[in-house]
Design a protein around this motif. Structure first.
Motif, PDB file in Angstrom:
ATOM      1  N   PRO A 179     -32.057  -3.526 -81.925  1.00  0.00           N
ATOM      2  CA  PRO A 179     -32.659  -4.502 -82.841  1.00  0.00           C
ATOM      3  C   PRO A 179     -31.656  -5.314 -83.653  1.00  0.00           C
ATOM      4  CG  PRO A 179     -32.982  -2.243 -83.638  1.00  0.00           C
ATOM      5  CD  PRO A 179     -32.452  -2.138 -82.243  1.00  0.00           C
ATOM      6  N   GLN A 180     -30.436  -4.808 -83.851  1.00  0.00           N
ATOM      7  CA  GLN A 180     -29.426  -5.562 -84.602  1.00  0.00           C
ATOM      8  C   GLN A 180     -28.466  -6.310 -83.679  1.00  0.00           C
ATOM      9  OE1 GLN A 180     -30.196  -2.231 -86.082  1.00  0.00           O
ATOM     10  NE2 GLN A 180     -31.583  -3.554 -87.256  1.00  0.00           N
ATOM     11  N   THR A 181     -27.938  -5.632 -82.686  1.00  0.00           N
ATOM     12  CA  THR A 181     -26.912  -6.247 -81.835  1.00  0.00           C
ATOM     13  C   THR A 181     -27.488  -7.025 -80.659  1.00  0.00           C
ATOM     14  OG1 THR A 181     -26.703  -4.325 -80.364  1.00  0.00           O
ATOM     15  CG2 THR A 181     -25.388  -4.314 -82.391  1.00  0.00           C
ATOM     16  N   GLY A 182     -28.718  -6.694 -80.264  1.00  0.00           N
ATOM     17  CA  GLY A 182     -29.305  -7.311 -79.086  1.00  0.00           C
ATOM     18  C   GLY A 182     -28.786  -6.746 -77.778  1.00  0.00           C
ATOM     19  N   GLN A 183     -27.881  -5.752 -77.856  1.00  0.00           N
ATOM     20  CA  GLN A 183     -27.309  -5.190 -76.635  1.00  0.00           C
ATOM     21  C   GLN A 183     -28.357  -4.387 -75.848  1.00  0.00           C
ATOM     22  OE1 GLN A 183     -23.965  -2.994 -78.204  1.00  0.00           O
ATOM     23  NE2 GLN A 183     -22.542  -4.691 -77.831  1.00  0.00           N
ATOM     24  N   LEU A 184     -28.213  -4.416 -74.537  1.00  0.00           N
ATOM     25  CA  LEU A 184     -29.110  -3.694 -73.637  1.00  0.00           C
ATOM     26  C   LEU A 184     -28.720  -2.225 -73.578  1.00  0.00           C
ATOM     27  CD1 LEU A 184     -31.302  -3.677 -71.363  1.00  0.00           C
ATOM     28  CD2 LEU A 184     -29.439  -4.173 -69.756  1.00  0.00           C
ATOM     29  N   TRP A 185     -29.677  -1.342 -73.866  1.00  0.00           N
ATOM     30  CA  TRP A 185     -29.536   0.101 -73.691  1.00  0.00           C
ATOM     31  C   TRP A 185     -30.505   0.511 -72.590  1.00  0.00           C
ATOM     32  CZ3 TRP A 185     -27.216   3.829 -77.387  1.00  0.00           C
ATOM     33  CH2 TRP A 185     -26.443   3.197 -78.366  1.00  0.00           C
ATOM     34  N   PHE A 186     -30.072   1.429 -71.706  1.00  0.00           N
ATOM     35  CA  PHE A 186     -30.950   1.799 -70.598  1.00  0.00           C
ATOM     36  C   PHE A 186     -30.756   3.258 -70.200  1.00  0.00           C
ATOM     37  CE2 PHE A 186     -27.062   0.264 -68.561  1.00  0.00           C
ATOM     38  CZ  PHE A 186     -26.850   1.167 -67.518  1.00  0.00           C
ATOM     39  N   THR A 187     -31.829   3.842 -69.677  1.00  0.00           N
ATOM     40  CA  THR A 187     -31.745   5.167 -69.072  1.00  0.00           C
ATOM     41  C   THR A 187     -31.387   5.017 -67.602  1.00  0.00           C
ATOM     42  OG1 THR A 187     -34.118   5.182 -68.523  1.00  0.00           O
ATOM     43  CG2 THR A 187     -33.463   6.132 -70.647  1.00  0.00           C
ATOM     44  N   ASP A 188     -30.705   6.025 -67.065  1.00  0.00           N
ATOM     45  CA  ASP A 188     -30.338   6.024 -65.650  1.00  0.00           C
ATOM     46  C   ASP A 188     -30.482   7.445 -65.120  1.00  0.00           C
ATOM     47  OD1 ASP A 188     -29.473   5.199 -63.166  1.00  0.00           O
ATOM     48  OD2 ASP A 188     -27.350   5.094 -63.709  1.00  0.00           O
ATOM     49  N   ASN A 189     -31.195   7.588 -64.004  1.00  0.00           N
ATOM     50  CA  ASN A 189     -31.424   8.900 -63.404  1.00  0.00           C
ATOM     51  C   ASN A 189     -30.240   9.318 -62.553  1.00  0.00           C
ATOM     52  OD1 ASN A 189     -35.012   8.521 -62.743  1.00  0.00           O
ATOM     53  ND2 ASN A 189     -33.895   8.785 -64.631  1.00  0.00           N
ATOM     54  N   GLY A 190     -29.719  10.525 -62.802  1.00  0.00           N
ATOM     55  CA  GLY A 190     -28.617  11.056 -62.010  1.00  0.00           C
ATOM     56  C   GLY A 190     -29.052  11.437 -60.608  1.00  0.00           C
ATOM     57  N   ARG A 191     -28.091  11.543 -59.703  1.00  0.00           N
ATOM     58  CA  ARG A 191     -28.380  11.882 -58.311  1.00  0.00           C
ATOM     59  C   ARG A 191     -28.856  13.327 -58.196  1.00  0.00           C
ATOM     60  NH1 ARG A 191     -23.832  13.262 -54.071  1.00  0.00           N
ATOM     61  NH2 ARG A 191     -25.640  14.476 -53.423  1.00  0.00           N
ATOM     62  N   ASP A 192     -29.481  13.635 -57.059  1.00  0.00           N
ATOM     63  CA  ASP A 192     -29.939  14.985 -56.755  1.00  0.00           C
ATOM     64  C   ASP A 192     -28.942  15.687 -55.830  1.00  0.00           C
ATOM     65  OD1 ASP A 192     -32.467  14.857 -58.159  1.00  0.00           O
ATOM     66  OD2 ASP A 192     -33.107  13.433 -56.624  1.00  0.00           O
ATOM     67  N   MET A 193     -29.216  16.963 -55.589  1.00  0.00           N
ATOM     68  CA  MET A 193     -28.487  17.802 -54.624  1.00  0.00           C
ATOM     69  C   MET A 193     -27.061  18.138 -55.058  1.00  0.00           C
ATOM     70  SD  MET A 193     -31.093  17.994 -52.859  1.00  0.00           S
ATOM     71  CE  MET A 193     -32.566  17.075 -52.363  1.00  0.00           C
ATOM     72  N   MET A 194     -26.820  18.186 -56.361  1.00  0.00           N
ATOM     73  CA  MET A 194     -25.551  18.694 -56.868  1.00  0.00           C
ATOM     74  C   MET A 194     -25.776  19.931 -57.738  1.00  0.00           C
ATOM     75  SD  MET A 194     -23.233  15.310 -57.781  1.00  0.00           S
ATOM     76  CE  MET A 194     -21.926  16.311 -58.504  1.00  0.00           C
ATOM     77  N   GLY A 195     -26.925  20.572 -57.563  1.00  0.00           N
ATOM     78  CA  GLY A 195     -27.214  21.783 -58.314  1.00  0.00           C
ATOM     79  C   GLY A 195     -28.145  21.536 -59.484  1.00  0.00           C
ATOM     80  N   ASP A 196     -28.483  22.614 -60.171  1.00  0.00           N
ATOM     81  CA  ASP A 196     -29.435  22.545 -61.279  1.00  0.00           C
ATOM     82  C   ASP A 196     -28.929  21.759 -62.475  1.00  0.00           C
ATOM     83  OD1 ASP A 196     -31.433  23.911 -60.005  1.00  0.00           O
ATOM     84  OD2 ASP A 196     -31.279  25.734 -61.226  1.00  0.00           O
ATOM     85  N   ASP A 197     -27.626  21.735 -62.692  1.00  0.00           N
ATOM     86  CA  ASP A 197     -27.109  21.241 -63.967  1.00  0.00           C
ATOM     87  C   ASP A 197     -26.182  20.042 -63.856  1.00  0.00           C
ATOM     88  OD1 ASP A 197     -28.456  23.329 -65.408  1.00  0.00           O
ATOM     89  OD2 ASP A 197     -26.933  24.710 -64.676  1.00  0.00           O
ATOM     90  N   LEU A 198     -26.096  19.450 -62.675  1.00  0.00           N
ATOM     91  CA  LEU A 198     -25.257  18.267 -62.483  1.00  0.00           C
ATOM     92  C   LEU A 198     -25.965  17.272 -61.582  1.00  0.00           C
ATOM     93  CD1 LEU A 198     -21.731  19.849 -61.765  1.00  0.00           C
ATOM     94  CD2 LEU A 198     -22.480  18.768 -63.883  1.00  0.00           C
ATOM     95  N   PRO A 199     -25.696  15.971 -61.823  1.00  0.00           N
ATOM     96  CA  PRO A 199     -25.171  15.415 -63.060  1.00  0.00           C
ATOM     97  C   PRO A 199     -26.297  15.134 -64.050  1.00  0.00           C
ATOM     98  CG  PRO A 199     -25.423  13.686 -61.458  1.00  0.00           C
ATOM     99  CD  PRO A 199     -25.868  14.957 -60.779  1.00  0.00           C
ATOM    100  N   ASP A 200     -25.947  14.827 -65.278  1.00  0.00           N
ATOM    101  CA  ASP A 200     -26.936  14.470 -66.290  1.00  0.00           C
ATOM    102  C   ASP A 200     -27.535  13.095 -66.020  1.00  0.00           C
ATOM    103  OD1 ASP A 200     -26.603  15.974 -69.408  1.00  0.00           O
ATOM    104  OD2 ASP A 200     -25.436  16.640 -67.696  1.00  0.00           O
TER     105      ASP A 200
END
Length: 369
Positions: free
Chosen positions: A200-221
């Motif tokens: 709301p102040q800077t106007g910069q784009l913030w976005f979510t991104d889904n990590g890839r699968d098949m690297m185990g339960d905890d990778l990557p975020d």
């Protein structure tokens, strides 16, 4: 033998409890003190991204259903009493945006515009084709769209795979001038963004991104990212998060392009819709925070996600990350999957759920005890 497309559909469908929309167990949702959750609309099949019209109409996209809906609360009781199906049988019309009186709907490969739609409802205006040069790959092809402060329409194009190195416009976020049709690549190396908003102040784009699968339960975020310059690279498919090398595509030179995330969100949480909260109903400490809908894991040995998370900022620095609404996941079974969030004019927060076919309303009322 199962066909690959059918197998993929089965894999992407997590175990869930079959629940009638009239019996959604909202009492299982845990919220901070003073907050409550109610049903805003039910029977909204496969509800995905939402957009708010100038007159209060809530427009809702879908993915598997192929429909676009309009929800109207005509008696102002904070629950929709009219539902109009605007379109049917579209190609994963998950994302939509409302701009200057018109509704924009994103199929996988096209953008449509319904001019002056609120003025004509319940009559539905004929759609106008705005842009038809997007890839037609369905894998990560569904979209979240939004107009930026610059008046351009921002459109993610996901990777057509779990992990692969495909040329642009795959794995990017674009912006489209809907008048001139000029397209600019805003961000590269983005695996699959299904949620973004503008600071709301800077106007910069913030976005979510889904990590890839098949690297185990905890990778990557999954990641929460910020664009500070046009054309920035966010690592995919060479490197994930800050410095996790991809086992198939790592390239040390290309990995140097990576922009580290502002926040790691957790592996497999499926972070989708997000929004800076600019409403006035919630307590002051919530203003400017980011709410993120986590759709939930589908291939982790124990499930995670299925909740709304809250990110607290000081300026553009993340200072806190914690659950805001939980309870759609009960043990290893889910009865709902949050997709997107939308702030209403009164400051309440709507949440769409494509598994329970519902839209919820989270509101706040100060308590005296």
């Amino acid at each position: 033998m199962l066909k690959p497309a059918l197998l993929l559909t089965m894999l992407l469908t997590p175990l869930s409890i079959s629940v009638s929309s009239h019996a959604l167990p909202l009492e299982n949702i845990t919220l901070p003190k003073g907050f409550s959750i109610d049903l805003y609309a039910d029977k909204v099949t496969n509800a995905r991204q939402m957009a708010l019209g100038d007159n209060g109409t809530v427009f809702v996209g879908s993915r598997r259903a192929g429909n676009v809906y309009a929800l109207i609360d005509s008696n102002n009781d904070n629950r929709a009493d009219q539902q109009i199906t605007i379109a049917k049988d579209l190609f994963m019309p998950s994302g939509l945006a409302f701009h200057q009186g018109s509704l924009y709907v994103a199929e996988v490969d096209k953008i449509w515009r319904y001019n002056n739609i609120e003025q004509s409802l319940p009559t539905i205006p004929a759609p106008e084709l705005v842009y038809n040069k997007l890839p037609n790959k369905s894998h990560h092809g569904w979209k979240n769209i939004k107009f930026g402060p610059d008046g351009k329409l921002y459109i993610p194009v996901g990777a057509p795979c779990n992990v692969c190195d495909e040329p642009l416009p795959f794995s990017s976020i674009l912006k489209l001038n809907v008048d001139t049709k000029k397209v600019t690549t805003v961000a590269r190396g983005v695996r699959n963004s299904v949620g973004f908003d503008f600071h709301p102040q800077t106007g910069q784009l913030w976005f979510t991104d889904n990590g890839r699968d098949m690297m185990g339960d905890d990778l990557p975020d999954d990641e929460l990212n910020r664009v500070t310059q046009v054309g920035q690279h966010f690592g995919f498919p060479y490197v994930h998060n800050t410095d996790i090398a991809d086992p198939e595509f790592y390239d040390p030179n290309k990995a140097k392009l990576n922009t580290a995330p502002e926040l790691n969100l957790g592996a497999h949480v499926a972070a989708l819709g997000m929004e800076f909260y600019l409403g006035k109903q919630f307590p002051a400490q919530y203003y400017g925070n980011i709410f993120i809908a986590q759709h939930g894991s589908w291939n982790r040995s124990s499930k995670v996600g299925y909740r709304i998370m809250q990110v607290k900022l000081q300026g553009s620095k993340v200072v806190d990350y914690q659950p805001f609404a939980t309870g759609w996941l009960q043990g290893e079974k889910s009865w709902g999957r949050p997709v997107a969030v939308l702030t209403m004019p009164d400051g309440a927060l709507l949440v769409s759920d494509d598994a329970a076919n519902a839209v919820y309303r989270i509101s706040y009322q100060a308590t005296t005890d």
